[in-house]
Scaffold this active site. Sequence first.
Site, mmCIF file in Angstrom:
data_model
loop_
_atom_site.group_PDB
_atom_site.id
_atom_site.type_symbol
_atom_site.label_atom_id
_atom_site.label_comp_id
_atom_site.label_asym_id
_atom_site.label_seq_id
_atom_site.Cartn_x
_atom_site.Cartn_y
_atom_site.Cartn_z
ATOM 1 N N HIS A 1 6.003 -1.873 0.651
ATOM 2 C CA HIS A 1 6.432 -1.855 -0.456
ATOM 3 C C HIS A 1 6.237 -3.002 -1.270
ATOM 4 O O HIS A 1 6.847 -4.222 -0.709
ATOM 5 C CB HIS A 1 7.603 -1.076 -0.744
ATOM 6 C CG HIS A 1 7.870 -0.364 -2.128
ATOM 7 N ND1 HIS A 1 8.250 -0.975 -3.242
ATOM 8 C CD2 HIS A 1 7.459 0.964 -2.734
ATOM 9 C CE1 HIS A 1 8.061 -0.419 -4.306
ATOM 10 N NE2 HIS A 1 7.527 1.071 -3.801
ATOM 11 N N ASP B 1 7.356 7.741 1.385
ATOM 12 C CA ASP B 1 6.597 8.537 1.736
ATOM 13 C C ASP B 1 6.218 8.841 3.296
ATOM 14 O O ASP B 1 5.468 9.899 3.752
ATOM 15 C CB ASP B 1 5.024 8.178 1.142
ATOM 16 C CG ASP B 1 5.157 8.145 -0.344
ATOM 17 O OD1 ASP B 1 5.674 9.057 -0.643
ATOM 18 O OD2 ASP B 1 4.750 7.306 -0.941
HETATM 19 N N1 CMC Z 1 0.501 -1.970 7.340
HETATM 20 C C1 CMC Z 1 0.035 -2.929 7.612
HETATM 21 N N2 CMC Z 1 0.149 -4.236 7.193
HETATM 22 C C2 CMC Z 1 0.782 -4.269 5.927
HETATM 23 C C3 CMC Z 1 1.274 -2.984 5.177
HETATM 24 C C4 CMC Z 1 0.930 -1.617 5.990
HETATM 25 N N3 CMC Z 1 1.368 -0.613 5.636
HETATM 26 N N4 CMC Z 1 1.440 -3.031 4.154
HETATM 27 C C5 CMC Z 1 1.436 -4.587 3.764
HETATM 28 N N5 CMC Z 1 0.697 -5.351 5.024
HETATM 29 C C6 CMC Z 1 0.723 -6.608 5.216
HETATM 30 C C7 CMC Z 1 -0.499 -7.009 4.298
HETATM 31 O O1 CMC Z 1 -1.674 -7.150 5.298
HETATM 32 C C8 CMC Z 1 -0.378 -8.551 4.308
HETATM 33 O O2 CMC Z 1 -0.396 -9.017 5.510
HETATM 34 P P1 CMC Z 1 -0.965 -10.660 5.320
HETATM 35 O O3 CMC Z 1 0.383 -11.423 4.945
HETATM 36 O O4 CMC Z 1 -1.250 -10.884 6.739
HETATM 37 O O5 CMC Z 1 -2.170 -10.834 4.677
HETATM 38 C C9 CMC Z 1 1.230 -8.459 4.021
HETATM 39 O O6 CMC Z 1 1.860 -7.222 4.708
HETATM 40 C C10 CMC Z 1 1.743 -8.479 2.638
HETATM 41 O O7 CMC Z 1 1.039 -7.262 2.213
HETATM 42 P P2 CMC Z 1 0.565 -7.069 0.455
HETATM 43 O O8 CMC Z 1 -0.678 -6.270 0.703
HETATM 44 O O9 CMC Z 1 0.521 -8.307 -0.164
HETATM 45 O O10 CMC Z 1 1.552 -6.361 -0.064
HETATM 46 P P3 CMC Z 1 1.658 -5.376 -1.598
HETATM 47 O O11 CMC Z 1 2.972 -5.727 -2.231
HETATM 48 O O12 CMC Z 1 0.208 -6.026 -2.398
HETATM 49 O O13 CMC Z 1 1.277 -3.980 -1.007
HETATM 50 C C11 CMC Z 1 1.624 -1.788 -0.611
HETATM 51 C C12 CMC Z 1 2.003 -2.909 -1.219
HETATM 52 C C13 CMC Z 1 2.717 -0.571 -0.792
HETATM 53 C C14 CMC Z 1 0.342 -1.402 -1.368
HETATM 54 C C15 CMC Z 1 1.373 -2.009 0.862
HETATM 55 O O14 CMC Z 1 2.353 -2.129 1.784
HETATM 56 C C16 CMC Z 1 0.498 -0.832 1.412
HETATM 57 O O15 CMC Z 1 -0.637 -0.490 1.488
HETATM 58 N N6 CMC Z 1 1.352 0.376 2.213
HETATM 59 C C17 CMC Z 1 0.572 1.386 2.836
HETATM 60 C C18 CMC Z 1 0.515 2.457 1.685
HETATM 61 C C19 CMC Z 1 1.935 3.134 1.106
HETATM 62 O O16 CMC Z 1 2.662 3.566 2.301
HETATM 63 N N7 CMC Z 1 2.101 3.206 0.059
HETATM 64 C C20 CMC Z 1 3.253 3.934 -0.572
HETATM 65 C C21 CMC Z 1 4.315 2.890 -1.431
HETATM 66 S S1 CMC Z 1 5.850 3.715 -1.748
HETATM 67 C C22 CMC Z 1 5.514 5.022 -2.753
HETATM 68 C C23 CMC Z 1 5.059 4.599 -4.070
HETATM 69 O O17 CMC Z 1 5.909 3.817 -4.788
HETATM 70 O O18 CMC Z 1 4.003 5.220 -4.593
#
Ligand code: CMC
Length: 436
Positions: free
Chosen positions: A313, A371
């Site tokens: 998140h 989720d």
């Molecule tokens: N699986 C594997 N790696 C992950 C995941 C994941 N679900 N989420 C983040 N990472 C890694 C990402 O690759 C990055 O690694 P590195 O530093 O080596 O490049 C690190 O963790 C930081 O991630 P980020 O992409 O910079 O984080 P963000 O804040 O931009 O993204 C997120 C947040 C929710 C989009 C992401 O965690 C994600 O895509 N999760 C899966 C989708 C999900 O479950 N979304 C629902 C969110 S809760 C409900 C809502 O509010 O809608």
Amino acid sequence: MSPSDVKATLSFSDGSPSIDLPLYKGSIGPDVIDIRKLYAQTGKFTYDPGFLSTASCNSTITYIDGDKGELLYRGYPIEQIAQSCDFLDTCHLLLYGDLPNLTQRDDFHKLVANHTMVNEQMQFFLRGFRRDAHPMAIMTGLVGALSAFYHDSTDINNPQHREISAIRLIAKMPTLVAMAYKYSVGQPYMYPRNNLSYAGNFIHMMFATPCEDYTVNPIIERALDRIFMLHADHEQNASTSTVRLCGSSGTNPFAAIAAGVACLWGPAHGGANEAALNMLEDIQKMGGAERIGDFIRQVKDKNSTVKLMGFGHRVYKNYDPRAKLMRETCHEVLTALGLHDDPLFKLAMTLEKIALEDDYFVSRKLYPNVDFYSGIVQRAIGIPVGLFTAVFALARTVGWIAQLNEMISDPEYKIGRPRQLFVGAKARDVVPIALR
Ligand code: CMC
């Protein structure tokens, strides 16, 4: 919002004069530096794609402390709301600022119940869609279409119009989601039953048919009500920011909420519940728990795009408090429905355990989000996977409206208009086509 005595000073290494920027304190949470006059004073913009450090507004509605894993609606912890309130109490709280007393509660229930039906013409509009259309494609269309049916509540600058469109949206979303479902399975639409609770009425419209009596299962009713409460608002997330930005142009409330529905659909946001369940089903098909290791290796592989859906998140760097509550509900529902041995749930538990111990997830503070569990609950209730995000949209509608109304009532509100760092071609002349 009043400036604090502290000022932030911005200085430049090229000798340009430094400037002082006002600093504001919130009631809780990080202070903000006011950069509104930055361009006028320095000719420079700030750069923050993804809004990693930018507060886009001030708000009194929802507060998240991502490090503590805390979520407050108007100051009340989500755990207490989930324990002591229902979804319509939560709607009253988010919309008007406080929980209703008994009279207000009764009046609010009646007000919402008065608006549960949709214009009969809506069903002909629905017929234009293919039966196999994704429910979120249908919902984006139906919500946007409400502005074509309710001309008397489309002026976003009129407080009465905002009030009536808010109630209409909250009341009609369950009817529209259930209609989208009934259309997909070719069953007759069920009209709303105003003697049932908000969640009970939705379940009735989803699963009852005109041929037989249908009794709503109270465990399912309570579980769905909790899903609605936990998804009701989540401060300035992508879809809420979309609604605010869309509404900032003065467009009508139905159009702004339709924009929110469209944004929510994405798998990084509300679409994650559908994506998480599809992921669990895929692992199950590949061989179940024995294949989790392979799957986790793929997730960790820098060259793969596979993510552990339902994990991570932007704000929570601790266990999502909604996930804890949803996990509880998951146990309750599966036990009550005799599904505690459900292989998908067991798989989810194993996956969660492995991920919580794996250094990749631990070091990045990736915890299960709401989720991860809401999909399992919805599936157990009998809601088809494709409809999960539409249920999320139904619940989030009140948050979108509360945030939209807060923005319009804010004397400092302006049309949202981000700036950019331009890195494209400088001015150049068009070469005649024969010479290109
Ligand atoms: N699986 C594997 N790696 C992950 C995941 C994941 N679900 N989420 C983040 N990472 C890694 C990402 O690759 C990055 O690694 P590195 O530093 O080596 O490049 C690190 O963790 C930081 O991630 P980020 O992409 O910079 O984080 P963000 O804040 O931009 O993204 C997120 C947040 C929710 C989009 C992401 O965690 C994600 O895509 N999760 C899966 C989708 C999900 O479950 N979304 C629902 C969110 S809760 C409900 C809502 O509010 O809608």
